[in-house]
Design an enzyme around this catalytic site. Structure first.
Site, mmCIF file in Angstrom:
data_model
loop_
_atom_site.group_PDB
_atom_site.id
_atom_site.type_symbol
_atom_site.label_atom_id
_atom_site.label_comp_id
_atom_site.label_asym_id
_atom_site.label_seq_id
_atom_site.Cartn_x
_atom_site.Cartn_y
_atom_site.Cartn_z
ATOM 1 C CE LYS A 144 -7.263 -25.667 -5.668
ATOM 2 N NZ LYS A 144 -6.096 -25.629 -4.818
HETATM 3 C C1 LIG Z 1 -5.217 -24.704 -3.949
HETATM 4 C C2 LIG Z 1 -3.884 -24.228 -4.342
HETATM 5 C C3 LIG Z 1 -2.749 -24.389 -3.528
HETATM 6 C C4 LIG Z 1 -2.823 -24.890 -2.116
HETATM 7 O O1 LIG Z 1 -3.472 -26.100 -1.966
HETATM 8 P P1 LIG Z 1 -4.211 -26.432 -0.580
HETATM 9 O O2 LIG Z 1 -4.512 -27.895 -0.732
HETATM 10 O O3 LIG Z 1 -5.435 -25.592 -0.509
HETATM 11 O O4 LIG Z 1 -3.264 -26.158 0.528
HETATM 12 C C5 LIG Z 1 -1.517 -24.008 -4.017
HETATM 13 N N1 LIG Z 1 -1.399 -23.455 -5.235
HETATM 14 C C6 LIG Z 1 -2.456 -23.255 -6.040
HETATM 15 C C7 LIG Z 1 -2.246 -22.666 -7.391
HETATM 16 C C8 LIG Z 1 -3.740 -23.613 -5.614
HETATM 17 O O5 LIG Z 1 -4.789 -23.372 -6.403
#
Ligand SMILES: *Cc1c(COP(=O)(O)O)cnc(C)c1O
Length: 374
Positions: free
Chosen positions: A179
């Site tokens: 991210k």
């Molecule tokens: C990555 C992601 C999540 C979940 O996040 P995690 O930290 O991996 O649990 C939820 N929604 C979207 C759109 C994502 O890309």
């Protein structure tokens, strides 16, 4: 294999983690509040940290009071957690189709999905491009629903001059390594409504209530606390909050590099036949998490496999959520959101991360152009 996304870790990040490890507090210490204050400066609203983006959504829906008998309107063009967090609380998820250009929740489709039981409308800032918040806000206010933003892709993005985090009632972030910034695992909930954020804080701390003015038995003693509603331990440790604060100090540089890489893709892939590039609406300033291209003429699978064979770790974001058996077995049918499904059928995410070099990006571009024959 060149990944489609990955973290950027420098010595300043390592030093921050080492300092936390040698401090008195590995968790529930001062670095949690520090990171939450640092996040507030970016998100434009107070924040509570949690263990990841999935638990951020679970906590946000719980704080919104989502439960059995409620409906949550959301997009299928997302990671499953946007929907499963509400489903696990007993709510019915109602999928509304997406906008053809941005793949974000289409406000007209969301409006058509509203009922008297709609408790929340949950948008996703797909690829880092903010959803159409002004129109979604009108719908939420019209029905008394809580507006939730899954901004797992979009910390650092700006919508009509307002930072993502300061627009929806509840905004969730993820700090997974791919991210926009990372704490290894981690997440946060931002809220412009203090009473909702208090509920998030209580939920992520096993439901424990300590403020004397909230206790049923305020005179029991200094050790006393009460649990009024069930919660979970979703606390993000100090060790990881330290990494988060160090990463936030680099956020402007992260955004600039992601913008640069996006501009290079836009320029060097323009006009390639059989390829459709992502568009950015005029009124947003995104921190791009993904560079999602569309492969036309039914060649997505072939292109995906040939890119991977060339050592380029492309990805598909996302499988329409209701295709997962956990939803299809509840009666959700393929074809219910045709725009999302045709987007899925053509989509490939190209590598996009801060430490991607121009040379590696050139190789991605040359390989893709070669496969598409231009
Ligand atoms: C990555 C992601 C999540 C979940 O996040 P995690 O930290 O991996 O649990 C939820 N929604 C979207 C759109 C994502 O890309």
């Amino acid at each position: 294999m060149l990944p489609y996304g990955r973290q950027s870790i420098e010595q300043s990040d390592v030093d921050a983690v080492v300092a936390a490890l040698s401090s008195d507090w590995l968790t529930t210490g001062p670095r949690v509040a520090e990171f939450e204050a640092d996040l507030e400066r970016v998100a434009g609203a107070p924040c509570v940290t949690v263990t990841n983006g999935t638990t951020a959504l679970h906590a946000a829906y719980a704080a919104a009071g989502v439960g059995p008998g409620d409906e949550v309107v959301t997009t299928p063009m997302t990671f499953v957690a946007t929907a499963s967090g509400a489903a696990m609380l007993g709510a019915t998820v109602v999928f509304a189709d997406v906008d053809e250009d941005t793949a974000n929740l289409d406000p007209a489709a969301a409006e058509a999905a509203l009922t008297a039981r709609t408790r929340a409308i949950a948008a996703v800032d797909y690829a880092g491009v903010p959803a159409d918040y002004d129109r979604l806000r009108k719908l939420a206010d019209m029905t008394g629903a809580v507006l939730v933003a899954d901004a797992a892709h979009a910390i650092g993005s700006v919508y009509r001059g307002r930072p993502v985090g300061s627009i929806a009632d509840l905004t969730t972030f993820s700090f997974f390594p791919t991210k926009n910034l990372t704490t290894a695992e981690g997440g946060a909930v931002a809220s412009i409504r203090p009473e909702l954020l208090d509920r998030v804080r209580t939920f992520r701390t096993v439901g424990m209530v300590k403020k004397p003015e909230l206790l049923r038995r305020p005179d029991e003693g200094r050790w006393f606390y009460e649990v009024h509603e069930f919660g979970l331990n979703y606390r993000l440790p100090d060790v990881l909050c330290a990494l988060g604060s160090a990463q936030l100090r680099r956020l402007a540089a992260f955004k600039a590099r992601r913008q640069q890489l996006t501009a290079r893709y836009d320029e060097l892939l323009a006009g390639v036949p059989g390829l459709r590039l992502p568009v950015t609406p005029d009124d947003v300033d995104p921190m791009r998490h993904l560079y999602p291209v569309r492969i036309l003429d039914g060649r997505r699978r072939e292109v995906f496999e040939r890119m991977q064979a060339a050592g380029i770790g492309v990805q598909v974001n996302y499988i329409p959520v209701y295709w997962h058996p956990v939803f299809s077995e509840l009666g959700y049918r393929r074809g219910m959101c045709p725009v999302a499904e045709s987007f899925y059928a053509e989509e490939i995410s190209l590598p996009l991360f801060v430490d991607l070099s121009d040379a590696d990006q050139d190789r991605v571009i040359e390989t893709l152009r070669g496969i598409l024959g231009s």
